[in-house]
Motif scaffolding. Structure first.
Motif, PDB file in Angstrom:
ATOM      1  N   SER A   1       6.732 -18.906  35.636  1.00  0.00           N
ATOM      2  CA  SER A   1       5.355 -18.573  35.266  1.00  0.00           C
ATOM      3  C   SER A   1       5.369 -17.691  34.030  1.00  0.00           C
ATOM      4  CB  SER A   1       4.613 -17.893  36.422  1.00  0.00           C
ATOM      5  OG  SER A   1       5.163 -16.635  36.700  1.00  0.00           O
TER       6      SER A   1
ATOM      7  N   GLU B   1       0.108 -18.013  34.527  1.00  0.00           N
ATOM      8  CA  GLU B   1       0.112 -19.472  34.492  1.00  0.00           C
ATOM      9  C   GLU B   1       1.409 -19.947  35.139  1.00  0.00           C
ATOM     10  OE1 GLU B   1      -0.102 -20.266  30.307  1.00  0.00           O
ATOM     11  OE2 GLU B   1      -2.183 -19.591  30.164  1.00  0.00           O
TER      12      GLU B   1
ATOM     13  N   LYS C   1      -0.709 -24.182  38.438  1.00  0.00           N
ATOM     14  CA  LYS C   1      -1.677 -23.208  38.934  1.00  0.00           C
ATOM     15  C   LYS C   1      -2.003 -22.204  37.844  1.00  0.00           C
ATOM     16  CE  LYS C   1      -0.303 -20.256  42.186  1.00  0.00           C
ATOM     17  NZ  LYS C   1       0.038 -19.640  43.492  1.00  0.00           N
TER      18      LYS C   1
ATOM     19  N   LEU D   1      -3.861 -18.258  37.702  1.00  0.00           N
ATOM     20  CA  LEU D   1      -4.358 -17.129  38.491  1.00  0.00           C
ATOM     21  C   LEU D   1      -4.854 -16.063  37.517  1.00  0.00           C
ATOM     22  CD1 LEU D   1      -4.520 -16.043  41.434  1.00  0.00           C
ATOM     23  CD2 LEU D   1      -2.251 -15.077  41.072  1.00  0.00           C
ATOM     24  N   TYR D   2      -6.090 -15.603  37.704  1.00  0.00           N
ATOM     25  CA  TYR D   2      -6.661 -14.632  36.769  1.00  0.00           C
ATOM     26  C   TYR D   2      -7.739 -13.809  37.452  1.00  0.00           C
ATOM     27  CZ  TYR D   2      -9.889 -18.587  36.271  1.00  0.00           C
ATOM     28  OH  TYR D   2     -10.747 -19.634  36.508  1.00  0.00           O
TER      29      TYR D   2
ATOM     30  N   THR E   1      -9.411 -15.836  45.552  1.00  0.00           N
ATOM     31  CA  THR E   1      -8.354 -15.432  46.477  1.00  0.00           C
ATOM     32  C   THR E   1      -8.813 -14.225  47.299  1.00  0.00           C
ATOM     33  OG1 THR E   1      -7.313 -13.966  44.859  1.00  0.00           O
ATOM     34  CG2 THR E   1      -6.560 -16.261  44.898  1.00  0.00           C
TER      35      THR E   1
ATOM     36  N   ARG F   1      -9.206 -12.296  43.018  1.00  0.00           N
ATOM     37  CA  ARG F   1      -8.901 -12.992  41.773  1.00  0.00           C
ATOM     38  C   ARG F   1      -9.343 -14.451  41.879  1.00  0.00           C
ATOM     39  NH1 ARG F   1      -2.833 -11.510  40.297  1.00  0.00           N
ATOM     40  NH2 ARG F   1      -2.493 -12.038  42.479  1.00  0.00           N
ATOM     41  N   TYR F   2      -9.333 -15.136  40.745  1.00  0.00           N
ATOM     42  CA  TYR F   2      -9.678 -16.551  40.704  1.00  0.00           C
ATOM     43  C   TYR F   2      -8.400 -17.358  40.577  1.00  0.00           C
ATOM     44  CZ  TYR F   2     -14.333 -14.798  39.790  1.00  0.00           C
ATOM     45  OH  TYR F   2     -15.526 -14.127  39.888  1.00  0.00           O
ATOM     46  N   GLN F   3      -8.422 -18.534  41.208  1.00  0.00           N
ATOM     47  CA  GLN F   3      -7.237 -19.396  41.171  1.00  0.00           C
ATOM     48  C   GLN F   3      -7.676 -20.848  40.999  1.00  0.00           C
ATOM     49  OE1 GLN F   3      -3.794 -18.987  43.990  1.00  0.00           O
ATOM     50  NE2 GLN F   3      -4.723 -20.834  44.855  1.00  0.00           N
TER      51      GLN F   3
ATOM     52  N   SER G   1      -5.772 -24.348  41.435  1.00  0.00           N
ATOM     53  CA  SER G   1      -4.524 -24.936  41.911  1.00  0.00           C
ATOM     54  C   SER G   1      -4.611 -26.460  41.846  1.00  0.00           C
ATOM     55  CB  SER G   1      -4.232 -24.466  43.342  1.00  0.00           C
ATOM     56  OG  SER G   1      -5.292 -24.824  44.198  1.00  0.00           O
TER      57      SER G   1
END
Length: 172
Positions: free
Chosen positions: A50, A64, A78, A80-81, A101, A105-107, A109
């Motif tokens: 990542s 990322e 995926k 994730l931020y 999540t 956070r936002y994900q 996938s």
């Protein structure tokens, strides 16, 4: 008779040189686009890694996630931020899944975005780009000049080129 001797005696030298200069082993390679030594991360099939960085506008952490495909391409799996502000997606595309999540956070996938390579400009002030590989974190600035552009890709590499670069993770 002399020609056969020369031919047979040069065969080991030819084999040795082939072994040194033929690209045989696949690595995740991060190489500067201008000058400097590349960094090599040993890879096996389906290797994952990542890239983490701090977003330059909203100053929050982004990660990322990628994996190696069977054809040595890079597949983003995926994202994730922390913030859907400028420069970050607020929804998923096609078969992707967008969710919040447990930690807020936002994900996104189920991503299937494939790349031959990824070019990254290493942040000079805020970004602090890092690669996470085999549960270890490697800051790009430890290997490359801040502000430079690097290319991340899977490549077959010869022993000669391995000796010229920096082996970060792998066998020497």
């Amino acid at each position: 008779m002399k020609k056969k001797y020369i031919l047979w005696s040069s065969l080991p030298v030819f084999i040795l040189l082939s072994f040194i200069f033929l690209p045989l082993q696949t690595f995740l390679v991060i190489e500067p686009r201008n000058d400097g030594k590349p960094a090599y991360f040993s890879s096996s099939s389906n290797t994952t890694f990542s890239i983490r960085y701090t977003h330059s506008i909203h100053l929050s952490e982004v990660e990322e996630f990628y994996r190696q495909t069977s054809s040595n391409k890079i597949q983003q799996t995926k994202l994730l931020y922390e913030d859907t502000a400028i420069g970050m997606p607020s929804n998923a595309e096609d078969e992707e899944v967008f969710e919040r999540t447990k930690d807020g956070r936002y994900q996104i996938s189920n991503m299937n975005r494939r790349f031959t390579y990824i070019d990254i400009r290493i942040g000079q002030v805020v970004a602090n780009h890092r690669i996470v590989y085999e549960d270890n974190v490697y800051p790009f600035k430890d290997y490359f000049k801040e502000g430079s552009v690097v290319r991340v890709q899977y490549k077959k590499v010869s022993l000669f080129n391995q000796w010229r670069g920096v082996i970060v993770v792998g066998k020497r």
